[in-house]
Design an enzyme around this catalytic site. Sequence first.
Site, PDB file in Angstrom:
ATOM      1  CB  CYS A  85      10.966  -7.017 -14.053  1.00 53.17           C
ATOM      2  SG  CYS A  85      11.555  -8.410 -12.685  1.00 53.17           S
ATOM      3  CG  ASP A 106      13.595 -12.119 -15.465  1.00 59.29           C
ATOM      4  OD1 ASP A 106      14.309 -12.407 -16.356  1.00 59.29           O
ATOM      5  OD2 ASP A 106      12.957 -12.902 -14.812  1.00 59.29           O
ATOM      6  NE  ARG A 164      13.279 -15.067 -17.397  1.00 62.56           N
ATOM      7  CZ  ARG A 164      12.407 -15.606 -16.633  1.00 62.56           C
ATOM      8  NH1 ARG A 164      12.081 -17.115 -17.170  1.00 62.56           N
ATOM      9  NH2 ARG A 164      11.781 -15.165 -15.472  1.00 62.56           N
ATOM     10  CG  HIS A 212       8.982 -10.402 -16.582  1.00 57.45           C
ATOM     11  ND1 HIS A 212       8.965 -11.959 -16.325  1.00 57.45           N
ATOM     12  CD2 HIS A 212       9.422  -9.996 -15.550  1.00 57.45           C
ATOM     13  CE1 HIS A 212       9.913 -11.794 -15.356  1.00 57.45           C
ATOM     14  NE2 HIS A 212      10.276 -10.632 -14.897  1.00 57.45           N
ATOM     15  CB  CYS A 252       7.256 -11.487 -12.461  1.00 51.56           C
ATOM     16  SG  CYS A 252       8.133 -10.538 -11.546  1.00 51.56           S
TER      17      CYS A 252
END
Length: 208
Positions: free
Chosen positions: A42, A44, A46, A98, A101
């Site tokens: 992803c 993202d 993080r 994750h 999400c």
Amino acid sequence: MTTLKPLLAKNRSWALQRRQRNPHYFQQNVHSQKPHSLWIGCSDSRVPAEVLTGAHPGELFVHRNIANMVVSGDDNFMSVLQYAIEYLNVSRIVLCGHYGCGGVQAAVSLPDIPLSDENSPLARRITQLRKALAPGLAETRDATDESERLNLLVEANVLAQFGHLIRTEPVLNAWRAGGELDVFGCVYDLQSGHLKELIQQNAEGQLP
């Protein structure tokens, strides 16, 4: 005015530390790359693949998009997959979602969010994601804990995208040719920092 100076300073510091530990750290990857794995994750911020796996430059070939989706009609994704398998000869593909999400959360919230009224690449992708999650949405409809429901849907998304991945031509061609290619579906826990394996498959079709 925002400048690039903070990032440049961190880059210089990182490079210096690496050279101090190993003077040849950067030279070993100058002329070629031989990653052992393709990481599909992803976007993202993080969930940085190299950081959470402790990987060094040259170890991972990385493709990231919103909600770690596998879309056979996406030339960007498919070109990365083909290149990793056919030219870099990776022996492992890791598809990683994750918990927490935002893409999955947006797909769950459709059509009750402004995004549903847009005709945009993001709206189309989230709509496509909701369709992939349809079975999971039905199965978790009666869940009382919303946080737990979202976690289950994140896992359901990994399984759905994994199903798409193992049916792509580059993966199937590699298996037909007898290539050593293992495909894994994982989920990353933001709270613990741990990866959890959900599913695995290779040319023999062995599932856990």
